[in-house]
Design a protein around this motif. Structure first.
Motif, PDB file in Angstrom:
ATOM      1  N   TYR A 230      28.110  17.421  19.146  1.00 35.67           N
ATOM      2  CA  TYR A 230      27.373  18.473  18.643  1.00 35.67           C
ATOM      3  C   TYR A 230      26.039  18.309  17.963  1.00 35.67           C
ATOM      4  CZ  TYR A 230      31.919  21.036  18.851  1.00 35.67           C
ATOM      5  OH  TYR A 230      32.947  21.625  19.241  1.00 35.67           O
ATOM      6  N   PHE A 231      25.919  16.884  17.397  1.00 35.34           N
ATOM      7  CA  PHE A 231      24.767  16.457  16.945  1.00 35.34           C
ATOM      8  C   PHE A 231      23.615  16.340  18.022  1.00 35.34           C
ATOM      9  CE2 PHE A 231      21.545  13.047  15.947  1.00 35.34           C
ATOM     10  CZ  PHE A 231      20.575  13.629  14.951  1.00 35.34           C
ATOM     11  N   GLY A 232      23.996  15.983  19.115  1.00 35.69           N
ATOM     12  CA  GLY A 232      22.991  15.539  20.199  1.00 35.69           C
ATOM     13  C   GLY A 232      22.581  17.128  20.558  1.00 35.69           C
ATOM     14  N   GLN A 233      23.498  18.041  20.718  1.00 36.40           N
ATOM     15  CA  GLN A 233      22.928  19.397  21.311  1.00 36.40           C
ATOM     16  C   GLN A 233      22.173  20.020  20.193  1.00 36.40           C
ATOM     17  OE1 GLN A 233      24.004  20.690  24.309  1.00 36.40           O
ATOM     18  NE2 GLN A 233      22.444  22.131  23.774  1.00 36.40           N
ATOM     19  N   ILE A 234      22.543  19.667  18.890  1.00 36.79           N
ATOM     20  CA  ILE A 234      21.470  20.399  17.999  1.00 36.79           C
ATOM     21  C   ILE A 234      20.216  19.981  17.886  1.00 36.79           C
ATOM     22  CG2 ILE A 234      21.175  20.295  15.315  1.00 36.79           C
ATOM     23  CD1 ILE A 234      24.292  20.661  14.896  1.00 36.79           C
ATOM     24  N   PHE A 235      20.205  18.394  18.257  1.00 34.08           N
ATOM     25  CA  PHE A 235      18.809  17.891  18.232  1.00 34.08           C
ATOM     26  C   PHE A 235      17.980  18.403  19.337  1.00 34.08           C
ATOM     27  CE2 PHE A 235      15.846  14.796  19.543  1.00 34.08           C
ATOM     28  CZ  PHE A 235      15.466  14.096  18.454  1.00 34.08           C
ATOM     29  N   LYS A 236      18.698  18.665  20.589  1.00 34.29           N
ATOM     30  CA  LYS A 236      17.893  19.266  21.867  1.00 34.29           C
ATOM     31  C   LYS A 236      17.626  20.695  21.562  1.00 34.29           C
ATOM     32  CE  LYS A 236      21.045  17.549  24.568  1.00 34.29           C
ATOM     33  NZ  LYS A 236      21.810  17.140  25.820  1.00 34.29           N
ATOM     34  N   ASP A 237      18.635  21.449  21.076  1.00 31.78           N
ATOM     35  CA  ASP A 237      18.412  22.777  20.817  1.00 31.78           C
ATOM     36  C   ASP A 237      17.129  23.012  19.784  1.00 31.78           C
ATOM     37  OD1 ASP A 237      19.990  23.310  22.734  1.00 31.78           O
ATOM     38  OD2 ASP A 237      21.480  24.237  21.382  1.00 31.78           O
TER      39      ASP A 237
END
Length: 351
Positions: A230-237
């Motif tokens: 989830y953190f990885g997706q937040i970072f990218k988004d």
């Protein structure tokens, strides 16, 4: 240990979305070709409406791809099949009736692609469901097109076999069938909006909704691996969203939203990058990680509320509908370019 955020399920869905875009362009090319070849005014009117829908749906697919945030090439087999079909449509081996018949089969394939993606993302995550939401409109309209094409095929088929016109009562049966589609097929095929194009407020609101879901899912999870994902997706988004806003949205609104208000938005987003970078060095399994995530989320929530209240109102008061839609197109293009540049980067955290 270091764990990357390579998610095979999300990548597989990204390939299927690319397949849909490839097929959607073929559908548009077919519509345009049929209109050049069609000599029946009523059928031509129906084909023209389908062409308008298909062009709009291609734009919706572009929106979904940008919201999804993972860009892949279409499957090689799908590319080969589209090329073969295109050659048949451009050639003289098939009659007009046979070409339309193949086109109806392509519509069925596109419907099943959309429904399969809709069902698959339910197994992946709520953020992905939010990203592909607009796909429902495409599913609905392609299903309706299938019914219209069946009526057209009956007329063309009877003419080809007998040289006479079919019973024109076919058209009323087609409309009855279209009206029954929603209930017959289920909630996966619903028309989500009557709007022809999304404006910049629509697109930004979709981004805000998705990142809110990601933060909620992260904070509710006790699984370090899922927290990391989830953190990885937040970072990218957030990186793509903020970069696109700063490239096209904020410079556009600054003259009427005001120097101070716009600069405040710039400054808030400038703080997120370093804060998220620092989190990449912290294990998701320690309490400090979630505490800092909550702090960032609170700041982002204030930022979102400002945009959706005062900035959106300023856009409505100072930009025409067409201008707001064009700004959405520019934002999607900028965000897509940023996502492409980030495509080879995996966000990592220590577990």
């Amino acid at each position: 240990m270091v764990v990357t955020l390579d998610d095979t399920r999300r990548n597989a869905i990204a390939v299927k979305l690319a397949d849909m875009k490839l097929l959607q362009q073929l559908l548009i090319d077919n519509d345009e070709r049929f209109l050049r070849e069609c000599t029946d005014g009523e059928i031509a009117d129906s084909l023209r409406r389908m062409l308008d829908d298909d062009r709009k749906n291609l734009a919706i697919l572009d929106t979904v791809l940008v919201q999804y945030g993972i860009h892949k090439d279409a499957d090689s087999t799908a590319q080969e099949v589209v090329q073969i079909v295109r050659q048949f449509m451009e050639g003289n081996e098939l009659s007009f009736f046979e070409k339309v018949f193949q086109h109806e089969l392509l519509k069925h394939q596109q419907v099943m692609n959309g429904l399969t993606i809709h069902k698959a993302v339910q197994k992946v995550g709520a953020d992905v469901m939010a990203a592909i939401g607009p796909l429902n409109t495409i599913n609905f309209e392609n299903r309706a097109h299938q019914e219209q094409l069946k009526g057209i095929l009956e007329i063309l088929g009877v003419r080809e076999l007998t040289g006479q016109d079919a019973d024109q009562g076919i058209w009323s049966r087609v409309q009855d069938a279209i009206a029954a589609i929603s209930g017959a097929v289920g909630s996966a095929v619903t028309q989500t909006s009557d709007k022809q194009d999304m404006n910049i407020q629509d697109i930004l609101r979709m981004d805000h909704n998705k990142v809110n879901i990601l933060f909620t899912e992260l904070l509710q999870s006790d699984n370090p691996q899922k927290i990391q994902e989830y953190f990885g997706q937040i970072f990218k988004d957030l990186s793509a969203h903020a970069g696109a806003e700063e490239e096209v949205v904020y410079p556009t609104v600054r003259p009427f939203y005001g120097e101070e208000n716009t600069q405040e938005l710039y400054n808030e987003q400038a703080r997120w990058g370093p804060a998220l970078e620092q989190l990449r060095t912290i294990s998701p399994s320690v309490p400090e990680f979630k505490d800092r995530i909550r702090q960032i989320w609170d700041e982002i929530g204030d930022h979102i509320r400002q945009e959706e209240s005062t900035m959106f109102a300023s856009i409505r008061n100072n930009m025409s509908s067409r201008e707001a839609e064009e700004l959405a197109t520019q934002f999607k293009a900028a965000k897509g370019r940023i996502q492409e540049r980030m495509g080879g980067t995996r966000t990592e955290a220590t577990v």
